[in-house]
Scaffold this motif. Structure first.
Motif: not given
Length: 253
Positions: A172-180, A228-233
């Protein structure tokens, strides 16, 4: 007059003293939470075992194969709960150590990222407990061969559930990882959208590797990760460097 080398060594010594103090405070806080949870260790384990016990046939129960496992299994769970519960305090100590060396923009972005990572981890664990575990145990109970009684060892069950918690909490940390990644300039939101198909394949591979060998848990991990991938984008669009060539309010096409 103090030389440059002496000044550097003095600063390094100050940083080491500060690091020791922060580590000591983090450990003391963790131990305090752990000690407070010890009287409730058996109750915590009963709460953790409930998703399985609800799906077992009438009279089904967990068993203890090893002599000391009724003592060590609840103790291990209490430490894990203490670690998760004390995570805000541990992250605060980390933040207090590194914050003085950050620029204003880095401080402005780091706090929301840390808070988001913490909240997403908790959401992942809650999702695993309330949604995934009941679904997995329902599936396993239905596929159990006739004449075979499900009698799981309490240590084996604890290890199984903790792996599920860590897998979903980390996923569930995927969005944070994408933002970083976008903040570091390694990728752009446009590239993340272009790689969506590859990401979906990778998500299903990851779900197959880190979840138990059943379709239910794999789907219950893969589907939220795709969302969550879409939320990260979406979130990355607002923090993308201006030189990335994509405005912050660009459409998600």
């Amino acid at each position: 007059m103090q030389s440059a080398d002496d000044e550097v060594q003095g600063r390094l010594l100050d940083h080491l003293i500060e690091l020791r103090a922060r580590l000591l405070r983090a450990v003391v806080g963790l131990l305090l939470v752990f000690v407070c949870l010890l009287p409730f260790a058996n109750r915590l384990y009963g709460w953790l075992a409930q998703p399985l016990l609800d799906k077992l046939p009438k009279g089904g129960q967990l068993i203890a194969i090893e002599v000391a496992s009724p003592f060590f299994a609840p103790l291990k769970l209490a430490f894990f709960v203490a670690l998760v519960g004390a995570m805000p305090w541990l992250l605060y100590q980390l933040w207090a150590f590194v914050a003085p060396g950050l620029y204003r923009r880095e401080k402005k972005l780091a706090m929301p990222l840390l808070a988001s990572a913490l909240v997403l981890f908790y959401i992942g664990c809650a999702f695993a407990y309330f949604i995934v575990l009941p679904a997995v145990f329902t599936f396993l109970n239905k596929v159990t061969p006739s004449g075979v009684a499900m009698m799981t060892d309490i240590n084996a069950y604890l290890d199984f559930v903790l792996v599920i918690f860590l897998a979903f909490g980390a996923s569930f940390e995927l969005p944070v990882a994408l933002v970083i990644l976008v903040l570091l300039g390694w990728v752009t939101p446009a590239q993340l959208r272009e790689w969506r198909g590859y990401a979906i394949v990778g998500i299903f591979v990851i779900a197959a590797v880190i979840t138990p060998p059943d379709v239910v848990s794999q789907l219950l991990l893969a589907i939220p990760m795709m969302l969550l991938y879409e939320a990260g984008i979406f979130a990355a669009r607002f923090v993308a460097p201006r030189n990335s060539g994509e405005p912050a309010d660009a459409g998600d096409g």
